[in-house]
Design an enzyme around this catalytic site. Structure first.
Site, PDB file in Angstrom:
ATOM      1  N   LEU A 153       0.829  -1.215   0.000  1.00 50.18           N
ATOM      2  CA  LEU A 153       0.000   0.000   0.000  1.00 50.18           C
ATOM      3  C   LEU A 153       0.856   1.255   0.000  1.00 50.18           C
ATOM      4  O   LEU A 153       2.022   1.246   0.406  1.00 50.18           O
ATOM      5  CB  LEU A 153      -0.957   0.012   1.200  1.00 50.18           C
ATOM      6  CG  LEU A 153      -0.399   0.099   2.617  1.00 50.18           C
ATOM      7  CD1 LEU A 153      -0.033   1.515   3.011  1.00 50.18           C
ATOM      8  CD2 LEU A 153      -1.432  -0.428   3.594  1.00 50.18           C
ATOM      9  N   CYS A 260       9.663   4.646   3.255  1.00 46.28           N
ATOM     10  CA  CYS A 260       9.949   3.329   2.673  1.00 46.28           C
ATOM     11  C   CYS A 260      10.918   3.292   1.503  1.00 46.28           C
ATOM     12  O   CYS A 260      11.880   2.532   1.549  1.00 46.28           O
ATOM     13  CB  CYS A 260       8.642   2.640   2.334  1.00 46.28           C
ATOM     14  SG  CYS A 260       7.786   2.205   3.863  1.00 46.28           S
TER      15      CYS A 260
HETATM   16  N1  LIG Z   1       3.961   3.060   5.856  1.00 45.93           N
HETATM   17  C1  LIG Z   1       3.690   2.436   4.730  1.00 45.93           C
HETATM   18  O1  LIG Z   1       3.056   3.008   3.839  1.00 45.93           O
HETATM   19  C2  LIG Z   1       4.141   1.032   4.472  1.00 45.93           C
HETATM   20  C3  LIG Z   1       4.962   0.372   5.375  1.00 45.93           C
HETATM   21  N2  LIG Z   1       5.387  -0.915   5.102  1.00 45.93           N
HETATM   22  C4  LIG Z   1       6.209  -1.624   6.066  1.00 45.93           C
HETATM   23  O2  LIG Z   1       5.372  -2.028   7.155  1.00 45.93           O
HETATM   24  C5  LIG Z   1       6.068  -1.948   8.400  1.00 45.93           C
HETATM   25  C6  LIG Z   1       5.316  -1.033   9.356  1.00 45.93           C
HETATM   26  O3  LIG Z   1       5.321   0.270   8.804  1.00 45.93           O
HETATM   27  P1  LIG Z   1       4.426   1.443   9.434  1.00 45.93           P
HETATM   28  O4  LIG Z   1       3.034   0.964   9.605  1.00 45.93           O
HETATM   29  O5  LIG Z   1       4.692   2.653   8.610  1.00 45.93           O
HETATM   30  O6  LIG Z   1       5.115   1.587  10.857  1.00 45.93           O
HETATM   31  P2  LIG Z   1       4.824   2.619  12.041  1.00 45.93           P
HETATM   32  O7  LIG Z   1       6.143   3.010  12.557  1.00 45.93           O
HETATM   33  O8  LIG Z   1       3.833   3.643  11.588  1.00 45.93           O
HETATM   34  O9  LIG Z   1       4.071   1.718  13.124  1.00 45.93           O
HETATM   35  C7  LIG Z   1       4.651   0.629  13.782  1.00 45.93           C
HETATM   36  C8  LIG Z   1       3.933   0.420  15.122  1.00 45.93           C
HETATM   37  O10 LIG Z   1       4.444  -0.758  15.724  1.00 45.93           O
HETATM   38  C9  LIG Z   1       4.458  -0.569  17.144  1.00 45.93           C
HETATM   39  N3  LIG Z   1       5.378  -1.522  17.781  1.00 45.93           N
HETATM   40  C10 LIG Z   1       6.719  -1.564  17.682  1.00 45.93           C
HETATM   41  N4  LIG Z   1       7.201  -2.610  18.384  1.00 45.93           N
HETATM   42  C11 LIG Z   1       6.147  -3.228  18.946  1.00 45.93           C
HETATM   43  C12 LIG Z   1       5.995  -4.390  19.755  1.00 45.93           C
HETATM   44  N5  LIG Z   1       7.053  -5.121  20.125  1.00 45.93           N
HETATM   45  N6  LIG Z   1       4.745  -4.745  20.123  1.00 45.93           N
HETATM   46  C13 LIG Z   1       3.683  -4.024  19.738  1.00 45.93           C
HETATM   47  N7  LIG Z   1       3.746  -2.941  18.955  1.00 45.93           N
HETATM   48  C14 LIG Z   1       4.976  -2.547  18.548  1.00 45.93           C
HETATM   49  C15 LIG Z   1       4.894   0.881  17.299  1.00 45.93           C
HETATM   50  O11 LIG Z   1       4.532   1.383  18.551  1.00 45.93           O
HETATM   51  C16 LIG Z   1       4.144   1.546  16.126  1.00 45.93           C
HETATM   52  O12 LIG Z   1       2.884   2.043  16.550  1.00 45.93           O
HETATM   53  C17 LIG Z   1       7.487  -1.485   8.044  1.00 45.93           C
HETATM   54  O13 LIG Z   1       8.307  -2.605   7.898  1.00 45.93           O
HETATM   55  C18 LIG Z   1       7.312  -0.787   6.705  1.00 45.93           C
HETATM   56  O14 LIG Z   1       8.471  -0.825   5.926  1.00 45.93           O
HETATM   57  C19 LIG Z   1       4.999  -1.588   3.975  1.00 45.93           C
HETATM   58  C20 LIG Z   1       4.179  -0.970   3.071  1.00 45.93           C
HETATM   59  C21 LIG Z   1       3.668   0.373   3.246  1.00 45.93           C
HETATM   60  O1  LIG Z   2       6.836   0.037   1.171  1.00 41.66           O
HETATM   61  C1  LIG Z   2       6.169   1.034   1.344  1.00 41.66           C
HETATM   62  O2  LIG Z   2       6.032   1.597   2.411  1.00 41.66           O
HETATM   63  C2  LIG Z   2       5.460   1.683   0.206  1.00 41.66           C
HETATM   64  O3  LIG Z   2       6.376   2.619  -0.409  1.00 41.66           O
HETATM   65  C3  LIG Z   2       5.826   3.342  -1.504  1.00 41.66           C
HETATM   66  O4  LIG Z   2       4.684   4.087  -1.103  1.00 41.66           O
HETATM   67  P1  LIG Z   2       4.773   5.510  -0.363  1.00 41.66           P
HETATM   68  O5  LIG Z   2       6.080   5.641   0.317  1.00 41.66           O
HETATM   69  O6  LIG Z   2       3.531   5.646   0.435  1.00 41.66           O
HETATM   70  O7  LIG Z   2       4.713   6.626  -1.485  1.00 41.66           O
HETATM   71  P2  LIG Z   2       4.881   6.686  -3.067  1.00 41.66           P
HETATM   72  O8  LIG Z   2       3.590   7.011  -3.680  1.00 41.66           O
HETATM   73  O9  LIG Z   2       5.606   5.512  -3.586  1.00 41.66           O
HETATM   74  O10 LIG Z   2       5.830   7.962  -3.204  1.00 41.66           O
HETATM   75  C4  LIG Z   2       7.153   7.925  -2.702  1.00 41.66           C
HETATM   76  C5  LIG Z   2       7.866   9.195  -3.050  1.00 41.66           C
HETATM   77  O11 LIG Z   2       8.129   9.275  -4.446  1.00 41.66           O
HETATM   78  C6  LIG Z   2       7.685  10.513  -4.977  1.00 41.66           C
HETATM   79  N1  LIG Z   2       7.255  10.269  -6.380  1.00 41.66           N
HETATM   80  C7  LIG Z   2       6.342   9.320  -6.659  1.00 41.66           C
HETATM   81  C8  LIG Z   2       5.963   9.092  -7.968  1.00 41.66           C
HETATM   82  C9  LIG Z   2       6.541   9.819  -9.004  1.00 41.66           C
HETATM   83  O12 LIG Z   2       6.236   9.659 -10.210  1.00 41.66           O
HETATM   84  N2  LIG Z   2       7.464  10.770  -8.685  1.00 41.66           N
HETATM   85  C10 LIG Z   2       7.841  11.010  -7.390  1.00 41.66           C
HETATM   86  O13 LIG Z   2       8.707  11.877  -7.149  1.00 41.66           O
HETATM   87  C11 LIG Z   2       6.562  10.937  -4.041  1.00 41.66           C
HETATM   88  O14 LIG Z   2       6.370  12.329  -4.102  1.00 41.66           O
HETATM   89  C12 LIG Z   2       7.104  10.478  -2.702  1.00 41.66           C
HETATM   90  O15 LIG Z   2       7.998  11.411  -2.177  1.00 41.66           O
HETATM   91  C13 LIG Z   2       5.369   2.345  -2.575  1.00 41.66           C
HETATM   92  O16 LIG Z   2       4.758   3.069  -3.661  1.00 41.66           O
HETATM   93  C14 LIG Z   2       4.360   1.360  -1.997  1.00 41.66           C
HETATM   94  O17 LIG Z   2       3.990   0.401  -2.984  1.00 41.66           O
HETATM   95  C15 LIG Z   2       5.010   0.650  -0.804  1.00 41.66           C
HETATM   96  O18 LIG Z   2       4.094  -0.244  -0.204  1.00 41.66           O
END
Ligand SMILES: NC(=O)C1=CN([C@@H]2O[C@H](COP(=O)(O)OP(=O)(O)OC[C@H]3O[C@@H](n4cnc5c(N)ncnc54)[C@H](O)[C@@H]3O)[C@@H](O)[C@H]2O)C=CC1
Ligand SMILES: O=C(O)[C@H]1O[C@H](OP(=O)(O)OP(=O)(O)OC[C@H]2O[C@@H](n3ccc(=O)[nH]c3=O)[C@H](O)[C@@H]2O)[C@H](O)[C@@H](O)[C@@H]1O
Length: 426
Positions: A153, A260
């Site tokens: 996502l 990310c």
């Molecule tokens: N933010 C994004 O859009 C995306 C993130 N990911 C991946 O998903 C993972 C999570 O990312 P986010 O949701 O952004 O992280 P986040 O940092 O927003 O949230 C992580 C949560 O886990 C909790 N936590 C940490 N250790 C804990 C424990 N031992 N027990 C219970 N809770 C605990 C923290 O308090 C925090 O609320 C990362 O590996 C990230 O790379 C993958 C796709 C999209």
């Molecule tokens: O692993 C993750 O957390 C996620 O990282 C990105 O999602 P996200 O970081 O939410 O944002 P993006 O939409 O990918 O944008 C990332 C950065 O690239 C920039 N971007 C994006 C697209 C583009 O054409 N040009 C550009 O400069 C955006 O402004 C932003 O700063 C990936 O798109 C997701 O598929 C993935 O799950």
């Protein structure tokens, strides 16, 4: 199914809300009591369009619960999904300390067969490591299946991406475990990739790496477009219409940020290095992203025509629009660069105003531009793209607008008497 999610962050809350909508009973857990208390009141600690309504519905229907009792829910649920952060360390590797403590909790809690889903983004081989740690801690082999089910996502469109994903990747050792995880997503129509765990883990890193490379590629091409007087937006459109290339992630700008892409390409480079493999394309993507801000700082200086004490207004601080996330934001990195020039910086963002030395925040976009010599659009918020350019022109002292996201209509700006400066468009 009863599902325990560990980690109430972007991924944990979104996935919990979507799974509860699919009819499961979901316990979304976190260590931070204040976060859980807010969630139980229906307050979402992050800004994500549509999420508040979905969470409220789950709570009301009695299918979604938020709790700090991590171990109790781990023990009671046949499915435990790990969604804790895996932030970057200084050396580029992924910090596994949050995941380590979850594994310790699991080892102390599992009392019967449990499917442990790794949703967090982790280096290849991590699922195998989790499995061996659990066995070493005394959890019998037949009690646990570790499944890699990475998340794709994007922030700002998290719900849409979760409900209509391009693919759902499930990496498992045993087919039975794959089947259960696939069944968990039941009504979500998608391409399902059922594979080995190591491949699933790799798919996640490679996807983010490719997206970063695509953005850096177009940002480098923007530089050559400028040199020849071509328009990178037109070039990207023409190139992206080739279905083998595709139009998305070809938008030139100030570079990619967020929690990310930067972290995952570093982590992939790091793990590749541990096996003696040098990832040169990733290195180049990083270099282009880092230098992109210098290229446009230089362009801004040129546009300011020798004014070396300018006031710069910056619109946008989050790493992209429709999120309140400022982690690794290029907008903020650019503000810091402007401050380091000794310039006065006034900023506005619809959602955030993080303290940054030398930056003064405004409550309104038009307040930030009063007396400004130049305006930089650093994040593509809708309300900023559709500004009233005649008013902008009136309020500003100078007339330079640097469109750091290539989202503005140069004709409209020029008609209002502003001087448009884009990325890769002269
Ligand atoms: N933010 C994004 O859009 C995306 C993130 N990911 C991946 O998903 C993972 C999570 O990312 P986010 O949701 O952004 O992280 P986040 O940092 O927003 O949230 C992580 C949560 O886990 C909790 N936590 C940490 N250790 C804990 C424990 N031992 N027990 C219970 N809770 C605990 C923290 O308090 C925090 O609320 C990362 O590996 C990230 O790379 C993958 C796709 C999209
Ligand atoms: O692993 C993750 O957390 C996620 O990282 C990105 O999602 P996200 O970081 O939410 O944002 P993006 O939409 O990918 O944008 C990332 C950065 O690239 C920039 N971007 C994006 C697209 C583009 O054409 N040009 C550009 O400069 C955006 O402004 C932003 O700063 C990936 O798109 C997701 O598929 C993935 O799950």
């Amino acid at each position: 199914m009863n599902i325990c999610i560990v980690g109430a962050g972007y991924v944990g809350i979104t996935t919990a809300a979507v799974l509860s909508e699919l009819g499961h009973i979901v316990y979304c857990t976190d260590r931070i009591a204040s976060k859980i208390a807010r969630l139980n009141k229906g307050e979402i600690p992050i800004y994500e369009p549509g999420l508040e309504e979905l969470v409220a519905r789950g709570i009301q229907n009695g299918t979604l619960f938020f709790d700090t009792e991590v171990r109790a829910h781990m023990a009671a649920c046949p499915i435990v999904m790990i969604a804790v952060g895996t932030p970057p360390r200084r050396d580029g590797s992924a910090d596994m300390s949050y995941l380590d403590s979850v594994v310790a909790d699991l080892a102390a809690s599992i009392k019967s067969h449990t499917i442990v889903i790794v949703k967090s983004t982790v280096p290849p081989g991590q699922s195998d490591w989790i499995e061996s740690r659990l066995h070493e801690a005394g959890v019998p082999e037949q009690w646990v299946d570790v499944v890699s089910n990475p998340e794709f996502l994007r922030e700002g469109t998290a719900l849409q991406d979760s409900i209509h994903p391009d693919r759902i990747v499930i990496g498992a050792k045993r087919e039975q475990a794959s089947r259960v995880v696939k069944e968990m997503y039941r009504s979500i129509e998608s391409e399902y990739v059922l594979t080995e765990r190591i491949d699933a883990e790799m798919i996640k890193y490679v996807s983010n790496a490719f997206l970063a490379i695509k953005i850096s590629f177009i940002n480098e091409i923007a530089r050559v477009c400028e040199a020849f007087g071509a328009d990178v937006t037109t070039v990207a459109k023409g190139v992206g219409l080739d279905q083998r290339i595709g139009p998305r992630f070809l938008q030139a700008g100030l570079g990619y940020g967020g929690s990310c892409l930067p972290k995952d390409i570093n982590a992939l480079s790091y793990v590749a290095g541990t096996k003696g493999v040098k990832l040169k394309m990733l290195h180049a993507a990083r270099t282009i992203n880092r230098t992109q801000l210098d290229v446009y700082l230089h362009k801004l200086k040129q546009a300011l025509d020798g004014n070396d004490q300018p006031t710069i207004a910056v619109w946008g601080a989050t790493f992209k629009e429709n999120t309140d996330d400022t982690r690794f934001s290029q907008a903020i990195a650019f503000m810091k660069k402007l401050v380091r020039q000794g310039w006065k910086v006034k900023a506005y963002d619809p959602l955030v105003s993080p303290p940054i030395r030398g930056v003064s925040w405004s409550q309104h976009p038009y307040e930030a531009i009063v007396g400004a010599d130049a305006l930089v659009l650093a994040t593509g918020w809708d309300e900023l793209i559709h500004a009233d350019w005649a008013s902008v022109s009136e309020q500003m002292k100078g007339n330079v607008v640097l469109d750091g996201r290539n989202l503005l209509d140069s004709t409209l700006l020029e008609a209002a008497g502003l001087r448009y400066v884009g990325v890769g468009r002269s």
